[in-house]
Design an enzyme around this catalytic site. Structure first.
Site, PDB file in Angstrom:
ATOM      1  N   LYS A 158       0.844  -1.193   0.000  1.00  0.00           N
ATOM      2  CA  LYS A 158       0.000   0.000   0.000  1.00  0.00           C
ATOM      3  C   LYS A 158       0.881   1.244   0.000  1.00  0.00           C
ATOM      4  O   LYS A 158       1.698   1.430   0.914  1.00  0.00           O
ATOM      5  CB  LYS A 158      -0.910   0.012   1.227  1.00  0.00           C
ATOM      6  CG  LYS A 158      -1.989  -1.067   1.226  1.00  0.00           C
ATOM      7  CD  LYS A 158      -3.093  -0.758   0.230  1.00  0.00           C
ATOM      8  CE  LYS A 158      -4.236  -1.731   0.353  1.00  0.00           C
ATOM      9  NZ  LYS A 158      -5.323  -1.441  -0.617  1.00  0.00           N
ATOM     10  N   ASP A 187      -0.021  -0.395  -4.627  1.00  0.00           N
ATOM     11  CA  ASP A 187      -1.444  -0.044  -4.633  1.00  0.00           C
ATOM     12  C   ASP A 187      -1.638   1.345  -4.040  1.00  0.00           C
ATOM     13  O   ASP A 187      -1.531   1.545  -2.835  1.00  0.00           O
ATOM     14  CB  ASP A 187      -2.237  -1.079  -3.831  1.00  0.00           C
ATOM     15  CG  ASP A 187      -3.742  -0.842  -3.913  1.00  0.00           C
ATOM     16  OD1 ASP A 187      -4.166   0.051  -4.665  1.00  0.00           O
ATOM     17  OD2 ASP A 187      -4.496  -1.565  -3.230  1.00  0.00           O
ATOM     18  N   GLU A 215      -1.411  -0.491  -8.997  1.00  0.00           N
ATOM     19  CA  GLU A 215      -2.878  -0.495  -8.969  1.00  0.00           C
ATOM     20  C   GLU A 215      -3.425   0.920  -8.833  1.00  0.00           C
ATOM     21  O   GLU A 215      -3.039   1.652  -7.921  1.00  0.00           O
ATOM     22  CB  GLU A 215      -3.398  -1.330  -7.784  1.00  0.00           C
ATOM     23  CG  GLU A 215      -3.233  -2.816  -7.938  1.00  0.00           C
ATOM     24  CD  GLU A 215      -3.917  -3.575  -6.813  1.00  0.00           C
ATOM     25  OE1 GLU A 215      -4.950  -3.088  -6.301  1.00  0.00           O
ATOM     26  OE2 GLU A 215      -3.404  -4.649  -6.437  1.00  0.00           O
ATOM     27  N   ASP A 240      -8.528  -0.623 -10.580  1.00  0.00           N
ATOM     28  CA  ASP A 240      -9.130  -1.230  -9.393  1.00  0.00           C
ATOM     29  C   ASP A 240     -10.443  -0.519  -9.093  1.00  0.00           C
ATOM     30  O   ASP A 240     -11.525  -0.980  -9.472  1.00  0.00           O
ATOM     31  CB  ASP A 240      -8.168  -1.163  -8.216  1.00  0.00           C
ATOM     32  CG  ASP A 240      -8.674  -1.887  -6.981  1.00  0.00           C
ATOM     33  OD1 ASP A 240      -9.829  -2.366  -6.998  1.00  0.00           O
ATOM     34  OD2 ASP A 240      -7.935  -1.979  -5.984  1.00  0.00           O
ATOM     35  N   LYS A 262     -12.821  -7.227  -7.446  1.00  0.00           N
ATOM     36  CA  LYS A 262     -13.273  -7.599  -6.102  1.00  0.00           C
ATOM     37  C   LYS A 262     -14.667  -8.200  -6.251  1.00  0.00           C
ATOM     38  O   LYS A 262     -15.679  -7.491  -6.210  1.00  0.00           O
ATOM     39  CB  LYS A 262     -13.292  -6.366  -5.203  1.00  0.00           C
ATOM     40  CG  LYS A 262     -11.904  -5.801  -4.914  1.00  0.00           C
ATOM     41  CD  LYS A 262     -11.984  -4.519  -4.116  1.00  0.00           C
ATOM     42  CE  LYS A 262     -10.625  -4.113  -3.557  1.00  0.00           C
ATOM     43  NZ  LYS A 262      -9.604  -3.930  -4.593  1.00  0.00           N
TER      44      LYS A 262
END
Length: 349
Positions: A158, A187, A215, A240, A262
């Site tokens: 992250k 991400d 991402e 994403d 997701k």
């Protein structure tokens, strides 16, 4: 990308055929639907560019019809375009009283859970490499070494949490310690500006062999700029948040890079499968920090998605409870999946 779930009027009224003398009788029987809420506390708060996430709330569903019992999970993330927890709760209360009603388009998490609770068909169970999740900040250096020692070959970090120059210094440390062949996913959760993305792409040229993709570096609505930046840098950028945005269907057709999906946020499972199959080689399945029930729901979709070979983003068991249904590992093997018992997780609530 999300699909309305009006077809559930048919699916939730199970057809039963039986003989009565020389006659064949077709009747409909309504299912029994119940749900239980959960509230899970992260062992360590998840830090992202959106802030710290400490508590995960959602629901497990139990559907019983025609002698079958199945389980689904409703795990909303409104920031990704899904319904809220309260909207899901209100609908589930209504659905338990009247299973004949359709699922509104605005409730994709409820739609996914119901479509997986009593699936019409199953695929052969597969095994998956898992991308290890690194915490934001300096702690990522030690955790990366730990994860690769456990066999992880893909790591997700992250970013967009600290200043770019700090995170670039940390990434350099990570790359210096990674074994050969291990790749990184960065991400940003749409937190960067175009200038910051450009700076990162310049910085990452020295580490191109280590970077699988970045991402969603820019916010939803800036997809064309992301595509241009990717083409110009030679570094893959993945969508994403855009896959749950207003033009998701468009980008599913037009985006040429990785697509982070997701499934628990994206509506009816069969409809989602039909849409993803033509682009399966670019699909990267990702967690929403669900329980073992939601994990099983998502993996059943993956089993049916022929050609999907990216490591899945499901190293998400950082909770102070026993609802994850598995331990952290670099691979999700069929033998481990067979031990996952949705009924046992249901009983723990």
């Amino acid at each position: 990308m999300r699909e309305a779930a009006s077809a559930f009027i048919f699916r939730l009224h199970q057809k039963i055929v039986f003989s009565q003398g020389e006659r064949t009788v077709l009747c409909m029987t309504s299912p029994q639907i119940s749900f239980r809420p959960y509230r899970r506390t992260f062992t360590n708060a998840l830090r992202t560019s959106r802030g710290a996430w400490s508590v995960r709330e959602g629901f497990l569903l139990r559907v019983e019809a025609a002698g079958r019992i199945g389980y689904g999970e409703v795990a909303p993330i409104p920031e990704f375009g899904s319904e809220t927890v309260e909207a899901a709760r209100s609908f589930l209360q209504s659905l338990a009283a009247d299973p004949s009603q359709p699922v509104p388009e605005a409730l994709p998490c409820c739609a996914f859970a119901l479509s997986r609770a009593l699936p019409t068909k199953e695929s052969v169970m597969r095994e998956y490499a898992v991308a290890g999740l690194l915490p934001a900040g300096e702690e990522a250096v030690a955790v990366a070494a730990e994860k690769t020692g456990l066999g992880y070959r893909t790591l997700k970090w992250k970013v967009g949490v600290e200043a770019p120059e700090n995170e670039q210094a940390i990434l350099e440390k990570i790359c210096q310690t990674l074994p050969e062949g291990v790749e990184l996913r960065l991400d940003a959760n749409g937190a960067w500006t175009e200038a910051v993305l450009g700076d990162w792409l310049d910085f990452l040229q020295a580490f191109r062999g280590r970077i699988e993709f970045i991402e969603q570096p820019l916010p939803v609505g800036m997809e064309r700029r992301m595509a241009a930046c990717s083409d110009g840098s030679g570094i893959a950028l993945a969508l994403d948040e855009s896959m749950n945005g207003p033009e998701a269907t468009k980008w599913l057709d037009e985006w040429t890079g990785p697509l982070v999906i997701k499934p628990l946020l994206m509506g009816d499972c069969q409809s989602l499968l039909d849409r993803l199959q033509p682009v399966a080689s670019r699909v990267v399945l990702s967690s929403v920090f669900e329980t073992g029930v939601g994990l099983d729901n998502a993996l059943c979709l993956a089993d049916a998605l022929q050609g999907m070979n990216h490591a899945i983003g499901f190293d998400t068991i950082n909770f102070s409870d026993n609802l994850s249904g598995r331990k952290s590992s670099a691979f999700l093997r069929a033998s481990e999946r067979l031990q996952l018992d949705p009924e046992e997780l249901w009983k723990r609530l």
